[in-house]
Design an enzyme around this catalytic site. Structure first.
Site, PDB file in Angstrom:
ATOM      1  N   HIS A  80       0.610  -1.014   0.067  1.00  0.00           N
ATOM      2  CA  HIS A  80       0.064   0.121  -0.052  1.00  0.00           C
ATOM      3  C   HIS A  80       0.427   1.163  -0.187  1.00  0.00           C
ATOM      4  O   HIS A  80       0.738   2.361  -1.234  1.00  0.00           O
ATOM      5  CB  HIS A  80      -1.116   0.423   1.210  1.00  0.00           C
ATOM      6  CG  HIS A  80      -1.840   1.057   1.655  1.00  0.00           C
ATOM      7  ND1 HIS A  80      -2.933   1.364   1.440  1.00  0.00           N
ATOM      8  CD2 HIS A  80      -1.653   1.955   1.793  1.00  0.00           C
ATOM      9  CE1 HIS A  80      -3.664   2.484   1.517  1.00  0.00           C
ATOM     10  NE2 HIS A  80      -2.181   3.530   1.771  1.00  0.00           N
ATOM     11  N   GLU A  81       1.877   1.221   0.852  1.00  0.00           N
ATOM     12  CA  GLU A  81       2.330   2.532   1.575  1.00  0.00           C
ATOM     13  C   GLU A  81       3.925   2.534   0.266  1.00  0.00           C
ATOM     14  O   GLU A  81       3.753   3.677  -0.421  1.00  0.00           O
ATOM     15  CB  GLU A  81       3.373   2.396   1.997  1.00  0.00           C
ATOM     16  CG  GLU A  81       2.330   2.472   3.416  1.00  0.00           C
ATOM     17  CD  GLU A  81       1.300   3.283   3.853  1.00  0.00           C
ATOM     18  OE1 GLU A  81       1.653   4.894   3.265  1.00  0.00           O
ATOM     19  OE2 GLU A  81       0.355   2.651   3.890  1.00  0.00           O
ATOM     20  N   HIS A  84       1.524   4.321  -3.146  1.00  0.00           N
ATOM     21  CA  HIS A  84       2.000   6.117  -2.845  1.00  0.00           C
ATOM     22  C   HIS A  84       3.466   6.249  -3.688  1.00  0.00           C
ATOM     23  O   HIS A  84       2.892   7.635  -4.434  1.00  0.00           O
ATOM     24  CB  HIS A  84       1.332   6.216  -1.709  1.00  0.00           C
ATOM     25  CG  HIS A  84       0.504   6.484  -0.747  1.00  0.00           C
ATOM     26  ND1 HIS A  84      -0.711   7.512  -0.971  1.00  0.00           N
ATOM     27  CD2 HIS A  84       0.008   5.418  -0.160  1.00  0.00           C
ATOM     28  CE1 HIS A  84      -1.799   6.644  -0.577  1.00  0.00           C
ATOM     29  NE2 HIS A  84      -1.120   5.906   1.082  1.00  0.00           N
TER      30      HIS A  84
HETATM   31 ZN   LIG Z   1      -2.719   5.017   1.892  1.00  0.00          ZN
END
Ligand SMILES: [Zn+2]
Ligand SMILES: [Zn+2]
Length: 165
Positions: A80-81, A84
């Protein structure tokens, strides 16, 4: 009332260096791109598993998910990170609302939200002694006006919880 000093709780947790290596290898495996910045532990993260820092591109992770019994959540949080991270560096839509974000997250199988720590209720409430820094993990909320540190009798402050709400 003294807070019983608790050391029996499973405190095995991966180190920041191991975390860094894990992020680097997941980046290469799932994104075919290197992670060239730093992965750090941030004890102040409360409701999220991790955070991407736009200003200097480092990633921060909630230490709860570095503990042995929660490690199975970590790859999803790291992905998830990294979504980004890689989208932001590529100048694409890196925010949760962006289509690029949603598509890439789905493609790599990243977590959508900070995982609920179900079945691990013991670690829901996290307290720390203001004086000596001793950590306490409790299943239930503790009245910090009534209980104090069992090691130094210092006052306690709430660090996190409940994550599973
Ligand atoms: Zn996030
Ligand atoms: Zn203390």
């Amino acid at each position: 009332m003294a807070f019983p000093a608790l050391t029996s709780y499973n405190n095995t947790m991966i180190s920041e260096q191991e975390l860094q290596q894990l992020v680097e290898s997941i980046s290469l495996e799932s994104f075919s791109r290197p992670f060239l910045h730093q992965a750090k532990i941030n004890r102040r993260l409360k409701t999220t598993g991790g955070r991407y820092q736009l200003s200097d591109h480092h990633l921060e992770f909630n230490p709860l998910f570095l503990k042995e019994e929660n490690l199975h959540y970590l790859p999803g949080i790291i992905k998830h990170e990294l979504v980004h991270y890689h989208l932001h560096l590529a100048g694409l839509g890196y925010q949760h609302k962006d289509r690029d974000f949603k598509l890439l997250l789905q493609k790599v199988g990243g977590s959508r939200y900070a995982p609920r720590l179900e079945g691990n209720k013991r670690s829901r409430w996290h307290y720390r002694c203001r004086q000596c820094g001793q950590d306490y993990w409790r299943q239930r909320q503790v009245n910090v006006k009534k209980y104090f540190c069992g090691r130094c009798r210092g006052k306690l402050k709430k660090i996190a919880g409940p994550l599973a709400k």
